[in-house]
Structures are given as structure tokens and as C-alpha cells.
Design a protein around this motif. Sequence first.
Motif, PDB file in Angstrom:
ATOM      1  N   ILE A   7       0.844  -1.206   0.000  1.00  0.00           N
ATOM      2  CA  ILE A   7       0.000   0.000   0.000  1.00  0.00           C
ATOM      3  C   ILE A   7       0.878   1.254   0.000  1.00  0.00           C
ATOM      4  O   ILE A   7       0.591   2.211  -0.726  1.00  0.00           O
ATOM      5  N   ALA A   8       1.940   1.243   0.772  1.00  0.00           N
ATOM      6  CA  ALA A   8       2.854   2.389   0.815  1.00  0.00           C
ATOM      7  C   ALA A   8       3.503   2.611  -0.545  1.00  0.00           C
ATOM      8  O   ALA A   8       3.647   3.756  -0.996  1.00  0.00           O
ATOM      9  N   GLN A   9       3.885   1.541  -1.238  1.00  0.00           N
ATOM     10  CA  GLN A   9       4.495   1.659  -2.559  1.00  0.00           C
ATOM     11  C   GLN A   9       3.488   2.192  -3.584  1.00  0.00           C
ATOM     12  O   GLN A   9       3.834   3.020  -4.434  1.00  0.00           O
ATOM     13  N   ILE A  10       2.268   1.715  -3.518  1.00  0.00           N
ATOM     14  CA  ILE A  10       1.220   2.213  -4.426  1.00  0.00           C
ATOM     15  C   ILE A  10       0.994   3.699  -4.190  1.00  0.00           C
ATOM     16  O   ILE A  10       0.889   4.490  -5.138  1.00  0.00           O
ATOM     17  N   TYR A  11       0.912   4.104  -2.927  1.00  0.00           N
ATOM     18  CA  TYR A  11       0.693   5.516  -2.609  1.00  0.00           C
ATOM     19  C   TYR A  11       1.865   6.361  -3.109  1.00  0.00           C
ATOM     20  O   TYR A  11       1.667   7.451  -3.652  1.00  0.00           O
ATOM     21  N   LYS A  12       3.090   5.857  -2.961  1.00  0.00           N
ATOM     22  CA  LYS A  12       4.266   6.594  -3.424  1.00  0.00           C
ATOM     23  C   LYS A  12       4.202   6.792  -4.940  1.00  0.00           C
ATOM     24  O   LYS A  12       4.478   7.882  -5.443  1.00  0.00           O
ATOM     25  N   CYS A  13       3.818   5.748  -5.672  1.00  0.00           N
ATOM     26  CA  CYS A  13       3.681   5.859  -7.125  1.00  0.00           C
ATOM     27  C   CYS A  13       2.581   6.855  -7.492  1.00  0.00           C
ATOM     28  O   CYS A  13       2.749   7.670  -8.398  1.00  0.00           O
ATOM     29  N   ARG A  14       1.469   6.780  -6.784  1.00  0.00           N
ATOM     30  CA  ARG A  14       0.370   7.713  -7.037  1.00  0.00           C
ATOM     31  C   ARG A  14       0.810   9.140  -6.759  1.00  0.00           C
ATOM     32  O   ARG A  14       0.468  10.069  -7.496  1.00  0.00           O
ATOM     33  N   TRP A  15       1.581   9.340  -5.702  1.00  0.00           N
ATOM     34  CA  TRP A  15       2.052  10.677  -5.358  1.00  0.00           C
ATOM     35  C   TRP A  15       2.966  11.224  -6.455  1.00  0.00           C
ATOM     36  O   TRP A  15       2.927  12.407  -6.765  1.00  0.00           O
ATOM     37  N   GLN A  16       3.786  10.365  -7.071  1.00  0.00           N
ATOM     38  CA  GLN A  16       4.651  10.807  -8.164  1.00  0.00           C
ATOM     39  C   GLN A  16       3.815  11.281  -9.356  1.00  0.00           C
ATOM     40  O   GLN A  16       4.160  12.257 -10.011  1.00  0.00           O
ATOM     41  N   VAL A  17       2.713  10.598  -9.614  1.00  0.00           N
ATOM     42  CA  VAL A  17       1.811  11.026 -10.687  1.00  0.00           C
ATOM     43  C   VAL A  17       1.217  12.392 -10.351  1.00  0.00           C
ATOM     44  O   VAL A  17       1.145  13.284 -11.202  1.00  0.00           O
ATOM     45  N   GLU A  18       0.797  12.578  -9.100  1.00  0.00           N
ATOM     46  CA  GLU A  18       0.247  13.870  -8.665  1.00  0.00           C
ATOM     47  C   GLU A  18       1.284  14.980  -8.829  1.00  0.00           C
ATOM     48  O   GLU A  18       0.969  16.075  -9.306  1.00  0.00           O
ATOM     49  N   LEU A  19       2.523  14.714  -8.438  1.00  0.00           N
ATOM     50  CA  LEU A  19       3.583  15.715  -8.568  1.00  0.00           C
ATOM     51  C   LEU A  19       3.857  16.045 -10.035  1.00  0.00           C
ATOM     52  O   LEU A  19       4.098  17.198 -10.386  1.00  0.00           O
ATOM     53  N   PHE A  20       3.806  15.019 -10.892  1.00  0.00           N
ATOM     54  CA  PHE A  20       4.010  15.252 -12.320  1.00  0.00           C
ATOM     55  C   PHE A  20       2.940  16.185 -12.878  1.00  0.00           C
ATOM     56  O   PHE A  20       3.247  17.151 -13.578  1.00  0.00           O
ATOM     57  N   PHE A  21       1.674  15.925 -12.562  1.00  0.00           N
ATOM     58  CA  PHE A  21       0.610  16.778 -13.091  1.00  0.00           C
ATOM     59  C   PHE A  21       0.648  18.174 -12.485  1.00  0.00           C
ATOM     60  O   PHE A  21       0.294  19.157 -13.144  1.00  0.00           O
ATOM     61  N   LYS A  22       1.097  18.295 -11.254  1.00  0.00           N
ATOM     62  CA  LYS A  22       1.279  19.620 -10.671  1.00  0.00           C
ATOM     63  C   LYS A  22       2.345  20.385 -11.447  1.00  0.00           C
ATOM     64  O   LYS A  22       2.169  21.556 -11.781  1.00  0.00           O
ATOM     65  N   TRP A  23       3.455  19.710 -11.759  1.00  0.00           N
ATOM     66  CA  TRP A  23       4.530  20.332 -12.535  1.00  0.00           C
ATOM     67  C   TRP A  23       4.012  20.726 -13.919  1.00  0.00           C
ATOM     68  O   TRP A  23       4.300  21.816 -14.411  1.00  0.00           O
ATOM     69  N   VAL A  24       3.246  19.851 -14.555  1.00  0.00           N
ATOM     70  CA  VAL A  24       2.693  20.130 -15.880  1.00  0.00           C
ATOM     71  C   VAL A  24       1.828  21.385 -15.833  1.00  0.00           C
ATOM     72  O   VAL A  24       1.962  22.286 -16.663  1.00  0.00           O
ATOM     73  N   LYS A  25       0.938  21.477 -14.853  1.00  0.00           N
ATOM     74  CA  LYS A  25       0.046  22.634 -14.754  1.00  0.00           C
ATOM     75  C   LYS A  25       0.828  23.925 -14.501  1.00  0.00           C
ATOM     76  O   LYS A  25       0.474  24.978 -15.015  1.00  0.00           O
ATOM     77  N   GLN A  26       1.900  23.850 -13.715  1.00  0.00           N
ATOM     78  CA  GLN A  26       2.662  25.043 -13.387  1.00  0.00           C
ATOM     79  C   GLN A  26       3.584  25.482 -14.522  1.00  0.00           C
ATOM     80  O   GLN A  26       3.761  26.671 -14.742  1.00  0.00           O
ATOM     81  N   HIS A  27       4.191  24.538 -15.226  1.00  0.00           N
ATOM     82  CA  HIS A  27       5.209  24.884 -16.201  1.00  0.00           C
ATOM     83  C   HIS A  27       4.740  24.836 -17.648  1.00  0.00           C
ATOM     84  O   HIS A  27       5.252  25.586 -18.476  1.00  0.00           O
ATOM     85  N   LEU A  28       3.825  23.980 -17.971  1.00  0.00           N
ATOM     86  CA  LEU A  28       3.422  23.819 -19.364  1.00  0.00           C
ATOM     87  C   LEU A  28       2.130  24.547 -19.701  1.00  0.00           C
ATOM     88  O   LEU A  28       1.670  24.501 -20.815  1.00  0.00           O
ATOM     89  N   ARG A  29       1.574  25.203 -18.742  1.00  0.00           N
ATOM     90  CA  ARG A  29       0.378  26.019 -18.946  1.00  0.00           C
ATOM     91  C   ARG A  29      -0.775  25.231 -19.564  1.00  0.00           C
ATOM     92  O   ARG A  29      -1.478  25.730 -20.433  1.00  0.00           O
TER      93      ARG A  29
END
Length: 104
Positions: A7-29
Motif C-alpha cells: 500500500i505504501a508503494q502504491i501511494y508513493k507511485c500515485r504521489w509521483q503522478v500527482e507531482l508530475f501533473f502539478k509540474w505540468v500545470k505550473q510549467h506547461l500552462r
Amino acid sequence: MLPALTIAQIYKCRWQVELFFKWVKQHLRIKAFFGTSENAVKTQLWIAISIYVLVAIIRKHFGLEASLYQILQILSVTLFEKSPFYGPFQCSTPKTIWLTAVTS
């Protein structure tokens, strides 16, 4: 029931996806996706990432001090104007790239 480590590994992977989309929204407009299919989303992401990388290459090539965000802002306003690229950035590099609309 899954083990706590799984469960911890799944959450960590999910969090990486969340961070990626946050970066996309901030940098790629990207505020919204134009299509809902997997292919449409992937295409829009790859186009946005390609533009980001191209602007980073231009910034490095011309030795610009402006941030990538500032360069993107200037390009979005002056994209179809025929003017020297380094003009708005007051670049000391004598190289010139003329920005013009692509014609076929």
C-alpha cells in the motif's frame, strides 16, 4: 487485504503522478485537456513538453537570463511579429533568429 508495504508503494507511485501533473500545470500552462481519450491527452502532453524543451534550448543557446516562463510569455505575445528574437531579451549575443509565421 494487501500488506502495508504494498500500500505504501502504491501511494508513493500515485504521489509521483500527482507531482508530475502539478509540474505540468505550473510549467506547461495546460489548464484543461482538449480531448478525453488517452491518445488526445498524451498528444497534448508531448506537444507541451516539446515546447518547454525547445524554449529551454533557445534560452541556453542565446544565453538568456530570463526565466522560461518569461520567455514563453514574450513568445506568446510576439509569435507572429517579424522581429529579431533577442530584441525583447536585450541579449548581448549577436545571433539573430527572425520569428515569423510558418507559411506553406
